[in-house]
Design an enzyme around this catalytic site. Structure first.
Site, PDB file in Angstrom:
ATOM      1  CD  GLU A  35      -2.911  -0.904  -0.141  1.00  0.00           C
ATOM      2  OE1 GLU A  35      -3.057   0.241  -0.634  1.00  0.00           O
ATOM      3  OE2 GLU A  35      -3.423  -1.909  -0.645  1.00  0.00           O
ATOM      4  CD  GLN A  40       1.384  10.958  -4.648  1.00  0.00           C
ATOM      5  OE1 GLN A  40       2.247  10.834  -3.793  1.00  0.00           O
ATOM      6  NE2 GLN A  40       0.974  12.136  -5.065  1.00  0.00           N
ATOM      7  CB  THR A  41       4.059   4.123  -7.639  1.00  0.00           C
ATOM      8  OG1 THR A  41       4.736   5.131  -6.877  1.00  0.00           O
ATOM      9  CG2 THR A  41       5.051   3.456  -8.572  1.00  0.00           C
ATOM     10  CG  LEU A  78       9.064   1.862  -6.147  1.00  0.00           C
ATOM     11  CD1 LEU A  78       9.012   1.236  -4.763  1.00  0.00           C
ATOM     12  CD2 LEU A  78       7.881   1.407  -6.980  1.00  0.00           C
ATOM     13  CE1 TYR A 118      -6.318   3.247  -0.301  1.00  0.00           C
ATOM     14  CE2 TYR A 118      -3.950   3.572  -0.099  1.00  0.00           C
ATOM     15  CZ  TYR A 118      -5.027   2.860  -0.587  1.00  0.00           C
ATOM     16  OH  TYR A 118      -4.812   1.743  -1.350  1.00  0.00           O
ATOM     17  CG  ASP A 136      -7.520   4.496  -4.036  1.00  0.00           C
ATOM     18  OD1 ASP A 136      -8.753   4.623  -4.253  1.00  0.00           O
ATOM     19  OD2 ASP A 136      -6.798   3.739  -4.704  1.00  0.00           O
ATOM     20  CB  CYS A 205     -22.788   6.251 -13.250  1.00  0.00           C
ATOM     21  SG  CYS A 205     -21.512   7.524 -13.125  1.00  0.00           S
TER      22      CYS A 205
END
Length: 308
Positions: A35, A40-41, A78, A118, A136, A205
């Site tokens: 996690e 952001q990767t 990373l 998160y 997230d 939706c």
């Protein structure tokens, strides 16, 4: 409607879920590593690093006592290197305060260095199978479009989105549900160019319904705009040459040195940017000071080096 949303998404996930290594385990330490890496990767970049990191530091105790320089070196590729230092600090806190066992409560997880709302929620859900809601980037996007409407509307607060996310979780299926909604955001309900035509939730939706209504209203006067109007705008800010880019170049330069070797600041400047001159020294000093504050390097009389 709620039951239909749950059934449609879980059915889609059962048929389309990717086989990701962290989905095959409930080891809290392995989940925590995954996690933090996934922040952001992209998944494809994380998978080989995840395997290599756990091979080098197979337990929380191994990570806690490892040389910080080695942790940073293994994090290469990373980005956001501060995550590596915070992950090791979290491991050290787990060893010192929890006898080496990753805690299972949100409050205890949040108290660990570098573990935000998160990540704490994800660990509680994916390691301990708790019915926990968390946000997230992917979950936030899906919940907003599904429950609130198009991205162009006034942004709801995280508290509002979290309330929607909590209401959506099927009791006793938090692990599967959160994996499924994250997968939908990653593969279908993307930030730009969402594939609404193949989304299992499009009939529920609000963002999709609003886009269809707008298209129908305009159809008689102008060409119908694409449904990707529900997408979020992508930042045009360049990455190359940014402060974050130079931070990464500094760490990459120090990674290439033998352990414990310090590089004089002037030499570091020349390696980081070819146009380096005395005018850049205040900029470089501030850059390395910020990195030292974040625990990513050490400033010595000889120069700068990775932490040991």
């Amino acid at each position: 409607m709620l039951e239909s949303i749950r059934a449609d998404l879980l059915r889609w996930f059962a048929n389309h879920a990717r086989d990701l290594p962290w989905r095959r385990t409930r080891d809290p330490y392995a989940i925590m590593v995954a996690e933090v890496m996934l922040q952001q990767t992209q998944v494809d970049r994380v998978i080989p690093k995840y395997h290599a990191f756990l091979a080098a530091f197979p337990t929380v105790e191994a990570l806690a006592v490892a040389p910080t320089a080695e942790v940073i070196r293994l994090w290469a590729g990373l980005g956001y290197n501060r995550r590596a230092v915070n992950l090791q600090r979290a491991a050290q806190a787990i060893v010192a305060q929890h006898s080496g066992r990753v805690p299972d409560s949100i409050a205890a997880l949040r108290a660990l260095p570098g573990i935000g709302p998160y990540t704490a929620g994800a660990i509680a859900c994916f390691a301990f199978e708790q019915d926990v809601a968390f946000l997230d980037t992917n979950i936030r996007r899906v919940v907003r479009r599904l429950c609130v409407g198009p991205d162009q509307l006034v942004a709801p607060t995280d508290s509002e989105l979290l309330a929607h996310a909590e209401a959506l979780i099927p009791p006793g299926q938090g692990w599967t549900w959160n994996q499924a909604i994250m997968e939908l955001g990653a593969l279908i309900c993307t930030a730009t160019g969402p594939a609404c035509w193949r989304c299992p939730l499009r009939r529920h939706c609000r963002a999709y319904a609003a886009a269809v209504a707008a298209d129908e209203a305009l159809a008689t006067t102008v060409a119908a705009p694409a449904l990707k109007r529900v997408a979020e705008p992508r930042s045009n800010e360049p990455f190359v040459g940014s402060r974050r880019w130079y931070r990464g170049r500094v760490i990459a330069t120090l990674r290439a040195l033998p352990t414990g070797t310090a590089l004089p600041l002037s030499e570091l400047g020349r390696q980081v940017r070819p146009d380096f001159s005395p005018n850049h020294e205040p900029w470089l000093q501030q850059l390395v000071s910020d990195l030292a504050r974040d625990g990513l390097l050490v400033i010595t009389e000889q120069g700068v080096r990775l932490p040991e």
